[in-house]
Design an enzyme around this catalytic site. Structure first.
Site, PDB file in Angstrom:
ATOM      1  N   HIS A 240      -3.839  -4.512  -0.483  1.00 48.69           N
ATOM      2  CA  HIS A 240      -3.510  -5.230   0.746  1.00 48.69           C
ATOM      3  C   HIS A 240      -3.632  -6.733   0.486  1.00 48.69           C
ATOM      4  CE1 HIS A 240      -3.438  -1.769   3.494  1.00 48.69           C
ATOM      5  NE2 HIS A 240      -4.364  -1.264   2.698  1.00 48.69           N
TER       6      HIS A 240
ATOM      7  N   GLU B  87      -3.022  -9.142   2.415  1.00 48.38           N
ATOM      8  CA  GLU B  87      -3.527  -9.840   3.602  1.00 48.38           C
ATOM      9  C   GLU B  87      -5.042  -9.675   3.756  1.00 48.38           C
ATOM     10  OE1 GLU B  87      -2.920  -5.671   5.110  1.00 48.38           O
ATOM     11  OE2 GLU B  87      -2.012  -6.968   3.592  1.00 48.38           O
TER      12      GLU B  87
ATOM     13  N   CYS C 139       0.841  -1.192   0.000  1.00 46.62           N
ATOM     14  CA  CYS C 139       0.000   0.000   0.000  1.00 46.62           C
ATOM     15  C   CYS C 139       0.886   1.256   0.000  1.00 46.62           C
ATOM     16  CB  CYS C 139      -0.984  -0.045   1.160  1.00 46.62           C
ATOM     17  SG  CYS C 139      -2.380   1.092   0.966  1.00 46.62           S
TER      18      CYS C 139
END
Length: 207
Positions: free
Chosen positions: A184, A186, A80
């Site tokens: 992102h 994750e 990011c």
């Protein structure tokens, strides 16, 4: 094998740490130069404004440490804002110099009726360099974005994947042992976790 997550006071440190641990690797949130430079791989996260992040990195001396990571060819992943920091400059709230590890600039999305700013939500990836080890065993999928600024790399060779937001937007960039993901991983389901796992495999193999 340990993955160092650079703690400079700005970032989604714990969500990244937990994702790495879920994949079976040890994650260490740290601001220690020794911890970072002895890790098998390094993650530079980031949430917030570019200028503030660079100020924090310089005040802690971690800007120089991240550059050492690159010089030592330790696999490095910016996530990011962390990806944006790898580039030369940003126009977010004025002009700011970045880490200049990858040449290019960070610019704001232009106001257009065809899309909203920030770019937020799920969007598909188009692999520009399918041979990249990040894409091993993967077909193109969707990931989760939240950003109002995007990267314009100077060199097309550094552009690994794009997403379509009215025009091709840099989603993954990289060169050598350095990688950046605008989204992102994750928070991007199984596909995002596999991208993250492929980076961790690179770190594990010492590539």
């Amino acid at each position: 094998m340990t993955i160092a997550i650079v703690d400079y006071g700005m970032g989604n440190l714990h969500s990244v740490s937990k994702a790495i641990e879920r994949l079976g690797y040890e994650a260490r949130i740290t601001s220690s130069r020794e911890d970072i430079l002895t890790a098998s791989g390094v993650v530079l996260p980031g949430v917030g404004a570019f200028g503030d992040a660079m100020q924090h990195l310089r005040e802690t001396g971690l800007d120089k440490v991240v550059k050492e990571v690159q010089e030592k060819e330790i696999p490095l992943l910016g996530i990011c804002l962390g990806m944006q920091l790898l580039f030369s400059s940003s126009e977010e709230h004025g002009q700011h110099e970045g880490l200049n590890i990858l040449p290019g600039r960070v610019v704001r999305f232009e106001a257009r009726p065809s899309y909203k700013v920030p770019h937020m939500g799920w969007n598909g990836l188009e692999f520009k360099q399918k041979e990249s080890p990040l894409f091993q065993d993967l077909t193109e999928g969707h990931v989760y974005f939240v950003h109002s600024y995007h990267v314009e790399p100077e060199n097309n060779a550094d552009l690994l994947a794009v997403t379509d937001y009215g025009f091709p937007v840099t989603a993954i960039a990289g060169r050598g042992s350095v990688y950046g993901m605008q989204f992102h991983p994750e928070k991007s389901g199984e596909f995002g976790m596999q991208l993250l796992k492929n980076f961790l495999k690179l770190a594990e193999s010492g590539v």
